[in-house]
Design a protein around this motif. Structure first.
Motif, short mmCIF file in Angstrom:
data_model
loop_
_atom_site.label_atom_id
_atom_site.label_comp_id
_atom_site.label_asym_id
_atom_site.label_seq_id
_atom_site.Cartn_x
_atom_site.Cartn_y
_atom_site.Cartn_z
N LYS A 191 12.50 -16.74 -6.98
CA LYS A 191 11.90 -17.38 -5.82
C LYS A 191 11.81 -16.44 -4.62
CE LYS A 191 13.34 -22.08 -7.08
NZ LYS A 191 14.06 -23.31 -6.65
N SER A 192 12.14 -15.19 -4.84
CA SER A 192 12.15 -14.20 -3.76
C SER A 192 10.92 -13.31 -3.83
CB SER A 192 13.42 -13.33 -3.85
OG SER A 192 13.35 -12.24 -2.95
N GLY A 193 10.34 -13.05 -2.69
CA GLY A 193 9.28 -12.06 -2.61
C GLY A 193 9.86 -10.67 -2.40
N LEU A 194 8.98 -9.70 -2.18
CA LEU A 194 9.40 -8.31 -1.94
C LEU A 194 8.62 -7.75 -0.77
CD1 LEU A 194 10.75 -5.56 -2.75
CD2 LEU A 194 8.70 -5.15 -4.15
N ILE A 195 9.33 -7.07 0.11
CA ILE A 195 8.69 -6.30 1.17
C ILE A 195 8.99 -4.83 0.97
CG2 ILE A 195 8.73 -5.74 3.64
CD1 ILE A 195 9.13 -8.66 4.23
N LEU A 196 7.95 -4.02 0.93
CA LEU A 196 8.08 -2.57 1.02
C LEU A 196 7.89 -2.20 2.49
CD1 LEU A 196 5.95 -1.33 -2.02
CD2 LEU A 196 8.45 -1.47 -1.88
N GLY A 197 8.98 -1.83 3.16
CA GLY A 197 8.93 -1.45 4.56
C GLY A 197 8.90 0.06 4.68
N LEU A 198 7.78 0.60 5.12
CA LEU A 198 7.56 2.05 5.08
C LEU A 198 7.79 2.68 6.45
CD1 LEU A 198 4.28 2.09 2.91
CD2 LEU A 198 6.69 1.87 2.19
N SER B 126 3.33 -5.08 1.67
CA SER B 126 3.54 -3.71 2.16
C SER B 126 3.35 -3.70 3.67
CB SER B 126 2.55 -2.76 1.48
OG SER B 126 2.72 -1.44 1.95
N MET B 127 4.33 -3.13 4.39
CA MET B 127 4.30 -3.14 5.85
C MET B 127 4.81 -1.80 6.37
SD MET B 127 6.01 -6.89 6.53
CE MET B 127 5.47 -8.35 5.61
N GLY B 128 4.31 -1.39 7.52
CA GLY B 128 4.81 -0.15 8.10
C GLY B 128 4.13 0.19 9.40
N PHE B 129 4.76 1.07 10.17
CA PHE B 129 4.27 1.51 11.48
C PHE B 129 4.00 3.02 11.42
CE2 PHE B 129 4.72 3.12 15.78
CZ PHE B 129 4.04 2.19 16.55
N MET C 149 -1.88 1.32 0.28
CA MET C 149 -1.44 0.47 -0.83
C MET C 149 -2.32 -0.76 -0.96
SD MET C 149 0.99 1.77 -2.62
CE MET C 149 1.72 0.38 -3.48
N ALA C 150 -2.73 -1.35 0.16
CA ALA C 150 -3.60 -2.52 0.11
C ALA C 150 -4.96 -2.19 -0.46
CB ALA C 150 -3.74 -3.13 1.51
N GLY C 151 -5.47 -1.01 -0.13
CA GLY C 151 -6.79 -0.63 -0.63
C GLY C 151 -6.77 -0.06 -2.04
N ARG C 152 -5.73 0.64 -2.38
CA ARG C 152 -5.62 1.26 -3.70
C ARG C 152 -5.13 0.27 -4.76
NH1 ARG C 152 -7.19 6.02 -6.50
NH2 ARG C 152 -5.51 6.73 -7.86
N HIS C 153 -4.21 -0.62 -4.36
CA HIS C 153 -3.58 -1.54 -5.31
C HIS C 153 -3.60 -2.98 -4.80
CE1 HIS C 153 -2.11 1.89 -7.64
NE2 HIS C 153 -1.71 2.43 -6.51
N PRO C 154 -4.75 -3.52 -4.46
CA PRO C 154 -4.79 -4.89 -3.96
C PRO C 154 -4.34 -5.91 -5.00
CG PRO C 154 -7.01 -4.13 -4.45
CD PRO C 154 -6.10 -2.93 -4.54
#
Length: 394
Positions: free
Chosen positions: A63-70, A136-139, A149-154
């Protein structure tokens, strides 16, 4: 590879699985993945570049999602602790990776992309996260990587928050979108079905706003030409803001994205391919870039640079129709994958390429189809039991 080919041959020899058995078969395969799949000890793995590590928060679970924080940074700079704790959502596990090699746009690099894909596989196999809730998130450089990542692996993501990053282009250090030149292909075009919330500042001189602004201009053009596509994308260029979070962020982004889920079986796929994304592979790279052969329910054995593909599926009372348009690639390299969530198995499948019917029939289920689609992404959702390959022209 030989083991995989042997397993595929064995699965094919098993014949046709019973109707309605896909979920049960996936659960059996998942037990094997839990035992033998990719795992990490102490949040680190060995790579051809040496040790790769990350900071993890949360225990995972179905029931858990995943965040990749870059994290951000650049040549010789960048620290996972900068992103740790900053990028988070309720009911998620967070992974904050440390760039393996701190180069410009490290997350877009050969080693950076492979690292992030490995983390997603570890999160799915070892921690059993929900594959329909991967973000996927990052600053700064992390925002650049999140957009990549959003464009390459949507097909792997439920959403992305790229903040104050850039899109590779002819002129990246440019605040005016009219002077940016060409954006890197194979990114913006592919955002049709993935939620993206991205922003920058008009006074940012670290990651100038021009490329993000031009990307959104292109998204608006694509929206106009593709009804129903690119609808879950929001962009803001905040006036007067430099290289820092605008007022209310990143909290506003969290509220926007927290209910987003992956569209695993979209009715239409837009796919533009880039065989060598920026930064280019060089003599210091110890591995090659992993080819991108799968996009949702579509597979291409030999993707070509600059190829553009549109694949749409629709239903009539008696038929499931797939229309495929391919530019700068060979249609016979493509295979359409199906399951009962997409198409009633009692309906005839009709495949048309450039408007011409090339297949009509009811494809049989196959253990080999289940195995190869499951193996491709270690994904409990993106599993299929039927397929139709585009036949070669006479």
């Amino acid at each position: 590879r030989k083991t995989r080919e042997a397993l595929l041959a064995e699965a094919k020899a098993m014949g046709e699985p019973p109707a309605g058995s896909l979920d049960a078969i996936v659960e059996l395969m998942w037990k094997s993945v839990k035992k033998h799949g990719p795992r990490a000890k102490k949040d680190e793995v060995e790579t051809p570049y040496g040790r790769a590590w990350w900071i993890r928060s949360g225990k995972g679970g179905k029931k858990s999602g995943l965040i990749l924080g870059l994290h951000g940074g650049g040549p010789g700079a960048g620290d996972a602790s900068e992103a740790a704790g900053k990028w988070k959502l309720p009911k998620t596990m967070q992974m904050y990776p440390q760039g393996i090699r701190l180069v410009s746009d490290t997350w877009n690099s050969v080693h950076g992309e492979r690292f992030l894909l490995t983390l997603i596989e570890i999160a799915k196999a070892q921690y059993e996260i929900d594959p329909d809730r991967v973000y996927s998130m990052g600053f700064s450089m992390g925002g650049t990587g999140s957009f990549f990542m959003a464009g390459r692996h949507p097909d792997l993501l439920a959403g992305a928050i790229p903040a104050h990053g850039v899109v590779p282009a002819d002129k990246v250090k440019e605040p005016d979108p009219a002077k940016v030149g060409r954006l890197e292909h194979g990114l913006v075009h592919n955002l049709r079905n993935v939620p993206v919330y991205f922003y920058t500042g008009s006074k940012d001189v670290n990651c100038e706003p021009g490329t993000f602004m031009k990307a959104f201009q292109q998204i608006e053009e694509l929206r106009g030409d593709d009804r129903g596509g690119y609808e879950q994308i929001e962009f803001t260029c905040h006036p007067g803001i430099a290289h820092s979070f605008p007022p209310g962020e990143p909290g506003k982004g969290y509220k926007w994205i927290k209910e987003k889920r992956r569209s695993a079986f979209p009715e239409k796929i837009a796919w533009q391919y880039n065989s060598a994304p920026w930064p280019p592979q060089n003599s210091e790279d110890k591995v090659e870039r992993r080819p991108k052969r799968w996009m949702y329910w579509l597979h291409c054995q030999m993707p070509e640079d600059f190829m553009e593909v549109e694949a749409a599926r629709s239903q009539t009372e008696k038929e499931h129709v797939i229309d495929l348009e391919v530019v700068k690639a060979y249609p016979e390299d493509f295979t359409v994958y199906l399951n009962d969530r997409m198409a009633d198995p009692k309906k005839e499948v009709v495949l048309r390429v450039a408007g011409k019917e090339v297949y009509r029939g009811t494809p049989k289920r196959g253990y080999d189809v289940i195995f190869e689609s499951f193996d491709a992404r270690l994904d409990r959702t993106l599993v299929f039991d039927r397929k139709v390959k585009v036949p070669e022209e006479d």
